[in-house]
Design a protein around this motif. Structure first.
Motif, mmCIF file in Angstrom:
data_model
loop_
_atom_site.group_PDB
_atom_site.id
_atom_site.type_symbol
_atom_site.label_atom_id
_atom_site.label_comp_id
_atom_site.label_asym_id
_atom_site.label_seq_id
_atom_site.Cartn_x
_atom_site.Cartn_y
_atom_site.Cartn_z
ATOM 1 N N GLY A 124 106.382 134.990 -5.629
ATOM 2 C CA GLY A 124 106.130 133.556 -5.534
ATOM 3 C C GLY A 124 105.082 133.035 -6.502
ATOM 4 O O GLY A 124 105.198 131.922 -7.004
ATOM 5 N N GLU A 152 121.576 125.278 -7.480
ATOM 6 C CA GLU A 152 120.262 124.642 -7.455
ATOM 7 C C GLU A 152 120.006 123.969 -8.798
ATOM 8 O O GLU A 152 119.630 124.619 -9.769
ATOM 9 C CB GLU A 152 119.209 125.713 -7.177
ATOM 10 C CG GLU A 152 117.831 125.214 -6.888
ATOM 11 C CD GLU A 152 116.966 126.378 -6.433
ATOM 12 O OE1 GLU A 152 116.234 126.202 -5.451
ATOM 13 O OE2 GLU A 152 117.016 127.466 -7.045
ATOM 14 N N MET A 169 113.783 127.522 -5.507
ATOM 15 C CA MET A 169 113.610 128.066 -4.164
ATOM 16 C C MET A 169 114.766 128.997 -3.796
ATOM 17 O O MET A 169 114.562 130.143 -3.381
ATOM 18 C CB MET A 169 113.523 126.939 -3.135
ATOM 19 C CG MET A 169 112.355 125.991 -3.310
ATOM 20 S SD MET A 169 112.553 124.826 -4.668
ATOM 21 C CE MET A 169 114.035 123.943 -4.208
ATOM 22 N N ASP A 170 115.994 128.501 -3.938
ATOM 23 C CA ASP A 170 117.162 129.316 -3.593
ATOM 24 C C ASP A 170 117.269 130.535 -4.496
ATOM 25 O O ASP A 170 117.683 131.611 -4.054
ATOM 26 C CB ASP A 170 118.442 128.476 -3.690
ATOM 27 C CG ASP A 170 118.533 127.418 -2.600
ATOM 28 O OD1 ASP A 170 117.768 127.513 -1.621
ATOM 29 O OD2 ASP A 170 119.361 126.499 -2.721
ATOM 30 N N GLU A 207 118.887 128.641 1.726
ATOM 31 C CA GLU A 207 117.748 128.736 2.639
ATOM 32 C C GLU A 207 118.169 128.540 4.095
ATOM 33 O O GLU A 207 117.624 129.184 4.994
ATOM 34 C CB GLU A 207 116.692 127.706 2.249
ATOM 35 C CG GLU A 207 115.390 127.835 3.027
ATOM 36 C CD GLU A 207 114.365 126.793 2.629
ATOM 37 O OE1 GLU A 207 113.378 126.646 3.370
ATOM 38 O OE2 GLU A 207 114.547 126.117 1.592
ATOM 39 N N LYS A 218 109.701 125.383 5.390
ATOM 40 C CA LYS A 218 110.427 124.919 4.201
ATOM 41 C C LYS A 218 109.810 125.564 2.971
ATOM 42 O O LYS A 218 108.586 125.644 2.843
ATOM 43 C CB LYS A 218 110.335 123.385 4.069
ATOM 44 C CG LYS A 218 111.067 122.836 2.843
ATOM 45 C CD LYS A 218 112.561 122.903 3.034
ATOM 46 C CE LYS A 218 113.312 122.553 1.732
ATOM 47 N NZ LYS A 218 113.395 123.682 0.791
ATOM 48 N N THR A 219 110.674 126.045 2.081
ATOM 49 C CA THR A 219 110.190 126.569 0.802
ATOM 50 C C THR A 219 110.117 125.432 -0.213
ATOM 51 O O THR A 219 110.959 124.531 -0.219
ATOM 52 C CB THR A 219 111.118 127.673 0.258
ATOM 53 O OG1 THR A 219 112.436 127.139 0.071
ATOM 54 C CG2 THR A 219 111.180 128.850 1.216
ATOM 55 N N ALA A 272 109.135 124.594 -4.496
ATOM 56 C CA ALA A 272 108.770 125.032 -5.841
ATOM 57 C C ALA A 272 107.669 124.095 -6.318
ATOM 58 O O ALA A 272 107.922 122.928 -6.597
ATOM 59 C CB ALA A 272 109.976 124.982 -6.765
ATOM 60 N N LEU A 311 106.318 129.578 -5.951
ATOM 61 C CA LEU A 311 107.190 129.386 -4.803
ATOM 62 C C LEU A 311 106.375 129.542 -3.523
ATOM 63 O O LEU A 311 105.732 130.574 -3.316
ATOM 64 C CB LEU A 311 108.316 130.427 -4.839
ATOM 65 C CG LEU A 311 109.468 130.285 -3.857
ATOM 66 C CD1 LEU A 311 110.221 128.987 -4.089
ATOM 67 C CD2 LEU A 311 110.428 131.470 -3.999
ATOM 68 N N GLU A 353 106.034 128.701 0.920
ATOM 69 C CA GLU A 353 106.744 128.416 2.174
ATOM 70 C C GLU A 353 105.723 128.026 3.228
ATOM 71 O O GLU A 353 104.759 128.761 3.477
ATOM 72 C CB GLU A 353 107.550 129.625 2.638
ATOM 73 C CG GLU A 353 108.357 129.349 3.904
ATOM 74 C CD GLU A 353 109.228 130.526 4.340
ATOM 75 O OE1 GLU A 353 109.943 130.395 5.364
ATOM 76 O OE2 GLU A 353 109.177 131.582 3.680
ATOM 77 N N GLY A 384 113.613 120.815 -2.267
ATOM 78 C CA GLY A 384 112.248 121.330 -2.139
ATOM 79 C C GLY A 384 111.434 121.380 -3.413
ATOM 80 O O GLY A 384 110.433 122.086 -3.472
#
Length: 630
Positions: A82, A228, A235-236, A355, A383-384, A386, A396, A398, A459
């Motif tokens: 992340g 994405e 995120m994905d 997600e 929720k994640t 970026a 990244l 969460e 996100g």
């Protein structure tokens, strides 16, 4: 190949757990193998550690099933940690050491002092505000997060299925398959409060139940949206690269719940590593019998296929995505009928994003109330995001739903660099809106943001400082949306073009106050009449900047001089010593102002550059610098 039975599945789990316990008796060296760290040389670090340890007689296990003994090490290629900007990252357990910015030249010292001697190399630790951190979880970037979907990313080998089994993988699927009815599964997901993480926030359980009730249909589908396309969003990508089995397991549970037997994952072709790891996960799950016919003798069959998207932003919209899978041009269609009634090949279809599916195994294993205990009453779970742009710590993250922007930007992100003031944050990508300093303490959840005229979207969070002209920001997002419009409906095709022309006229200081009224009128028309959700939300960046930063527009249309755009000149350059040649900046530049070759330093053409900041948000290495000119 012998067929997997339920008792055989339990035996696999027991064996995996035993191997995991044995691995804890030796050093585990995890090299981050996410896209960002790979681009900055992580695989060179991994290969050097492996060959050098072996040449020095240190046994190396590269998967749980390998024997290395108590004197050996377990060398893993982990998922994304992340914190991309401080990569390559190397984590050493159980010493609880995280090394940042690791280079091949550091590896001999790591082997000698840490792997063999158990010492900490202070110079390789992450330092913030004069404080060095040995433990990953003590670093503010990680300490202030609550990881559910990303729990095992960075802590396990994304390509080792045995490791996923050892961590409880596919037990939720087994529970759903043998101990729950489809109705019970849908009710559990509904009671958990899980809402779609792809942008709209529609209740997942209600969607699944709608598909389950189509008992007259012998064929149904589960589709995972991994397309994405938002600038700066990854995120994905992080989930698919770091924990692909969680996505598969969520889809399989959805198949059991609804009676679907086929699943499709639609992934951007720009995510080759995600595609590779999903393919490996599918192959290994099929090989042991968790995918295929009559799984564990239950009578339930399920297969998963991967489709690669060609990079069209509109294919993130549900009906355009299913059309693309069918081999047609990816364009939205009029609704109803909805996807749950007539989706892929006209059959009832569950369509959720990466997600969303990755949350499902935890809900089935721990229960709806466990999940509902995280987040807010109307927006459960985490929720994640970026986190990119003008912020100290990009990467990244969460957090629980309801976390404030201030906590994300300042506690996790470390605030604004170079002592600059926070000005705005763009949330939700091209379909989202800009929020200001007065919104920093608003909770980040579906309903609260909707009241502000913004959406969580997939996100993406792009932070902007005081040196950002919000008219430029609006122009950037409108340029992106207009370029990505599929052209099917007139409001989006023609309306966004007229809005972009108007914004360009304003930026050139050739506009008038009447242009602001024109932008508002066009926005109202497009929002009310566009065919799909992407078109209906395309004007949010313009309208939110007009609402919250009208003074920036007035500088251009009244004063015909913007103190940010025209008061000084800034030249952007890419630092050759920091650029790893990953090409992310070029891919995200709306003006095609960046050029170069992979693995070589890129350059910026400042005659084309509009200083929109897209390259800042895309670069994981902090290689882009702004130089003020006299």
């Amino acid at each position: 190949m012998s067929k997997l039975t339920r008792s055989g599945f339990h035996a696999l789990h027991t064996q995996a757990a035993e191997l995991m316990e044995q691995s804890r008796g030796r050093l585990n060296v995890l090299v981050c193998a996410g896209t960002g760290c790979i681009a900055s040389g992580a695989m060179k670090v991994y290969d050097y550690l492996r060959t050098t340890c072996q040449s020095r007689g240190i046994p190396v296990a590269v998967c749980l099933k390998d024997e290395a003994g108590e004197e050996g090490i377990h060398l893993k290629k982990s998922g994304c940690h992340g914190f991309c900007e401080i990569g390559p990252l190397v984590c050493i357990e159980p010493l609880d050491i995280l090394y940042a910015h690791v280079k091949v030249e550091d590896c001999d010292e790591i082997i000698e002092k840490t792997i063999l001697g158990g010492e900490v190399i202070e110079r390789l630790l992450y330092t913030q505000n004069g404080v060095s951190y040995q433990r990953r979880d003590d670093i503010p970037f990680y300490k202030n997060q609550h990881r559910v979907v990303l729990k095992n990313s960075g802590k396990s080998d994304a390509e080792d299925m045995t490791e996923y089994l050892a961590l409880g993988g596919y037990t939720a699927f087994e529970k759903a398959l043998f101990n729950m009815t489809g109705e019970e599964i849908c009710r559990e997901i509904a009671n958990s409060g899980l809402r779609g993480r792809g942008g709209g926030g529609f209740p997942a359980g209600r969607k699944w139940e709608s598909v389950r009730r189509h008992t007259e249909e012998p064929v149904k589908y589960i589709v995972c949206n991994g397309d994405e396309g938002d600038p700066g969003a990854f995120m994905d990508q992080g989930v698919m690269e770091g924990n692909p089995h969680s996505v598969l397991e969520g889809m399989m549970i959805a198949g059991v719940a609804t009676g679907a037997t086929e699943g499709y994952i639609y992934v951007r072709a720009e995510y080759p590593l995600a595609v590779k790891r999903l393919q490996i996960a599918i192959e290994k799950a099929t090989e042991i019998g968790l995918l295929g016919d009559d799984i564990m003798g239950s009578g339930f069959s399920f297969r998963i296929h991967i489709n690669r998207g060609a990079g069209a932003f509109v294919c993130g919209e549900g009906s355009a995505l299913t059309a693309s899978i069918e081999g047609k041009r990816g364009m939205p269609r009029v609704k109803p009928p909805r996807t749950v009634d007539q989706g892929l090949w006209g059959k009832p279809t569950v369509l959720n994003n990466v997600e969303t599916f990755a949350n499902v195994p935890g809900i089935i294993n721990h229960g709806a109330q466990w999940y509902k205990g995280i987040g807010t009453e109307s927006s459960a779970g985490t929720k994640t995001f970026a986190l990119t742009g003008n912020v100290v710590n990009t990467g990244l993250v969460e957090v629980p739903m309801g976390t404030t922007l201030r906590e994300i930007i300042f506690d996790i992100g470390g605030g604004i660099p170079n002592g600059k003031k926070f000005k705005a944050v763009q949330i939700g990508g091209p379909s989202g809106g800009c929020l200001t300093e007065e919104h920093l303490d608003y909770p980040m959840d579906f309903d609260s943001l909707k009241k502000l005229g913004a959406i969580i979207g997939s996100g993406g969070l792009v932070v902007m400082d005081e040196d950002t002209c919000m008219v430029e920001v609006a122009r950037f997002f409108m340029h992106f949306t207009q370029k990505e419009s599929c052209g099917k409906c007139t409001p989006c095709r023609e309306g966004t073009k007229r809005m972009l022309e108007t914004l360009e006229r304003i930026i050139a200081n050739e506009g008038s106050p009447d242009d602001l009224e024109l932008l508002e009128a066009l926005s109202d028309t497009i929002t009310d009449t566009a065919l799909c959700g992407l078109g209906q939300t395309a004007c949010k960046p313009v309208m939110s900047t007009l609402r919250h930063f009208r003074q920036d527009y007035l500088h251009h249309v009244v004063d015909h001089h913007c103190p940010i755009c025209n008061g000084r000149r800034r030249r952007l350059e890419i630092k050759a010593d920091l650029c790893k040649g990953c090409g992310k900046c070029a891919k995200n530049c709306p003006m095609e102002a960046i050029s170069g070759q992979l693995r070589m330093p890129y350059t910026i053409d400042n005659e084309k550059c509009i200083h929109c900041g897209a390259c800042w948000g895309a670069c994981p290495f902090g290689a882009i610098d702004a130089i003020e000119e006299e």
